[in-house]
Design an enzyme around this catalytic site. Sequence first.
Site, PDB file in Angstrom:
ATOM      1  N   GLU A  62       0.837  -1.221   0.000  1.00 43.68           N
ATOM      2  CA  GLU A  62       0.000   0.000   0.000  1.00 43.68           C
ATOM      3  C   GLU A  62       0.862   1.259   0.000  1.00 43.68           C
ATOM      4  O   GLU A  62       0.500   2.282   0.573  1.00 43.68           O
ATOM      5  CB  GLU A  62      -0.942   0.015   1.211  1.00 43.68           C
ATOM      6  CG  GLU A  62      -1.914  -1.155   1.267  1.00 43.68           C
ATOM      7  CD  GLU A  62      -3.017  -1.069   0.234  1.00 43.68           C
ATOM      8  OE1 GLU A  62      -3.261   0.040  -0.282  1.00 43.68           O
ATOM      9  OE2 GLU A  62      -3.618  -2.110  -0.066  1.00 43.68           O
ATOM     10  N   THR A  64       5.260   2.010  -0.109  1.00 44.37           N
ATOM     11  CA  THR A  64       6.365   1.833   0.853  1.00 44.37           C
ATOM     12  C   THR A  64       6.566   3.114   1.678  1.00 44.37           C
ATOM     13  O   THR A  64       6.098   4.190   1.301  1.00 44.37           O
ATOM     14  CB  THR A  64       7.693   1.507   0.125  1.00 44.37           C
ATOM     15  OG1 THR A  64       8.068   2.632  -0.664  1.00 44.37           O
ATOM     16  CG2 THR A  64       7.562   0.265  -0.767  1.00 44.37           C
TER      17      THR A  64
HETATM   18  C1  LIG Z   1       2.424  -9.827   0.728  1.00 42.01           C
HETATM   19  C2  LIG Z   1       2.175  -8.767  -0.335  1.00 42.01           C
HETATM   20  C3  LIG Z   1       0.894  -8.598  -0.819  1.00 42.01           C
HETATM   21  C4  LIG Z   1       0.631  -7.636  -1.791  1.00 42.01           C
HETATM   22  N1  LIG Z   1      -0.637  -7.483  -2.243  1.00 42.01           N
HETATM   23  C5  LIG Z   1      -0.907  -6.607  -3.205  1.00 42.01           C
HETATM   24  C6  LIG Z   1      -2.249  -6.446  -3.721  1.00 42.01           C
HETATM   25  O1  LIG Z   1      -3.177  -7.109  -3.277  1.00 42.01           O
HETATM   26  N2  LIG Z   1      -2.455  -5.537  -4.698  1.00 42.01           N
HETATM   27  C7  LIG Z   1      -1.450  -4.785  -5.218  1.00 42.01           C
HETATM   28  O2  LIG Z   1      -1.693  -3.983  -6.109  1.00 42.01           O
HETATM   29  N3  LIG Z   1      -0.179  -4.912  -4.751  1.00 42.01           N
HETATM   30  C8  LIG Z   1       0.117  -5.798  -3.772  1.00 42.01           C
HETATM   31  N4  LIG Z   1       1.414  -5.926  -3.303  1.00 42.01           N
HETATM   32  C9  LIG Z   1       2.465  -5.149  -3.932  1.00 42.01           C
HETATM   33  C10 LIG Z   1       2.930  -3.996  -3.054  1.00 42.01           C
HETATM   34  O3  LIG Z   1       2.011  -2.928  -3.078  1.00 42.01           O
HETATM   35  C11 LIG Z   1       4.320  -3.600  -3.568  1.00 42.01           C
HETATM   36  O4  LIG Z   1       5.221  -4.612  -3.120  1.00 42.01           O
HETATM   37  C12 LIG Z   1       4.741  -2.249  -3.053  1.00 42.01           C
HETATM   38  O5  LIG Z   1       3.983  -1.225  -3.637  1.00 42.01           O
HETATM   39  C13 LIG Z   1       6.231  -1.981  -3.340  1.00 42.01           C
HETATM   40  O6  LIG Z   1       6.491  -2.162  -4.687  1.00 42.01           O
HETATM   41  P1  LIG Z   1       7.662  -3.145  -5.132  1.00 42.01           P
HETATM   42  O7  LIG Z   1       7.572  -4.414  -4.351  1.00 42.01           O
HETATM   43  O8  LIG Z   1       7.613  -3.208  -6.620  1.00 42.01           O
HETATM   44  O9  LIG Z   1       8.986  -2.439  -4.670  1.00 42.01           O
HETATM   45  P2  LIG Z   1       9.807  -1.353  -5.484  1.00 42.01           P
HETATM   46  O10 LIG Z   1       8.885  -0.296  -5.998  1.00 42.01           O
HETATM   47  O11 LIG Z   1      10.691  -2.057  -6.453  1.00 42.01           O
HETATM   48  O12 LIG Z   1      10.666  -0.733  -4.313  1.00 42.01           O
HETATM   49  C14 LIG Z   1      11.861  -1.331  -3.843  1.00 42.01           C
HETATM   50  C15 LIG Z   1      12.504  -0.366  -2.875  1.00 42.01           C
HETATM   51  O13 LIG Z   1      12.840   0.848  -3.556  1.00 42.01           O
HETATM   52  C16 LIG Z   1      12.210   1.941  -2.913  1.00 42.01           C
HETATM   53  N5  LIG Z   1      11.806   2.931  -3.898  1.00 42.01           N
HETATM   54  C17 LIG Z   1      11.114   2.704  -5.039  1.00 42.01           C
HETATM   55  N6  LIG Z   1      10.883   3.850  -5.693  1.00 42.01           N
HETATM   56  C18 LIG Z   1      11.446   4.829  -4.944  1.00 42.01           C
HETATM   57  C19 LIG Z   1      11.558   6.230  -5.091  1.00 42.01           C
HETATM   58  N7  LIG Z   1      11.036   6.886  -6.134  1.00 42.01           N
HETATM   59  N8  LIG Z   1      12.216   6.924  -4.137  1.00 42.01           N
HETATM   60  C20 LIG Z   1      12.750   6.274  -3.054  1.00 42.01           C
HETATM   61  N9  LIG Z   1      12.690   4.939  -2.864  1.00 42.01           N
HETATM   62  C21 LIG Z   1      12.046   4.238  -3.799  1.00 42.01           C
HETATM   63  C22 LIG Z   1      11.011   1.372  -2.178  1.00 42.01           C
HETATM   64  O14 LIG Z   1      10.620   2.213  -1.109  1.00 42.01           O
HETATM   65  C23 LIG Z   1      11.564   0.044  -1.717  1.00 42.01           C
HETATM   66  O15 LIG Z   1      12.313   0.223  -0.535  1.00 42.01           O
HETATM   67  C24 LIG Z   1       1.691  -6.856  -2.309  1.00 42.01           C
HETATM   68  C25 LIG Z   1       2.985  -7.027  -1.788  1.00 42.01           C
HETATM   69  C26 LIG Z   1       3.240  -7.940  -0.802  1.00 42.01           C
HETATM   70  C27 LIG Z   1       4.649  -8.099  -0.250  1.00 42.01           C
END
Ligand SMILES: Cc1cc2nc3c(=O)[nH]c(=O)nc-3n(C[C@H](O)[C@H](O)[C@H](O)COP(=O)(O)OP(=O)(O)OC[C@H]3O[C@@H](n4cnc5c(N)ncnc54)[C@H](O)[C@@H]3O)c2cc1C
Length: 90
Positions: A62, A64
């Site tokens: 939701e 990070t």
């Molecule tokens: C158990 C689980 C259930 C989930 N369920 C759903 C769901 O039902 N529906 C749904 O839509 N999503 C779901 N997600 C996805 C979740 O919303 C994403 O994991 C989350 O938004 C982070 O995206 P990412 O994993 O791609 O990480 P990334 O975006 O790749 O981020 C990796 C790291 O880089 C940092 N980062 C990225 N961009 C920036 C920036 N511009 N500036 C500074 N730091 C940055 C992040 O803060 C993080 O620390 C789920 C995830 C998990 C783990």
Amino acid sequence: MDEGTADRKTLHAKAAIAKLAASEAAVRVIDRCVQIFGGRGYDRAYRVERLYRELRVDRIWEGTSEIQRLIIAGELVRRGTDVLQLPTGS
Ligand SMILES: Cc1cc2nc3c(=O)[nH]c(=O)nc-3n(C[C@H](O)[C@H](O)[C@H](O)COP(=O)(O)OP(=O)(O)OC[C@H]3O[C@@H](n4cnc5c(N)ncnc54)[C@H](O)[C@@H]3O)c2cc1C
């Protein structure tokens, strides 16, 4: 928001503040709980281990914590600090 009295322009950032503060605080608390339990805190037989994993993901999904900070910072730059202050007593 449901009552229609909230300022929609600042609602996104206020929600980001609430999500960031609550999820970061929860993780600080459960981290201390695991520490208090010692090795048992790492053991799946104890509920704190599961709570640690479940709360940890709140800093990721939701939006990070880093993204919440970007939202809040952007709003502060655009509108200043006053509009993001919570009413006294809340
Ligand atoms: C158990 C689980 C259930 C989930 N369920 C759903 C769901 O039902 N529906 C749904 O839509 N999503 C779901 N997600 C996805 C979740 O919303 C994403 O994991 C989350 O938004 C982070 O995206 P990412 O994993 O791609 O990480 P990334 O975006 O790749 O981020 C990796 C790291 O880089 C940092 N980062 C990225 N961009 C920036 C920036 N511009 N500036 C500074 N730091 C940055 C992040 O803060 C993080 O620390 C789920 C995830 C998990 C783990």
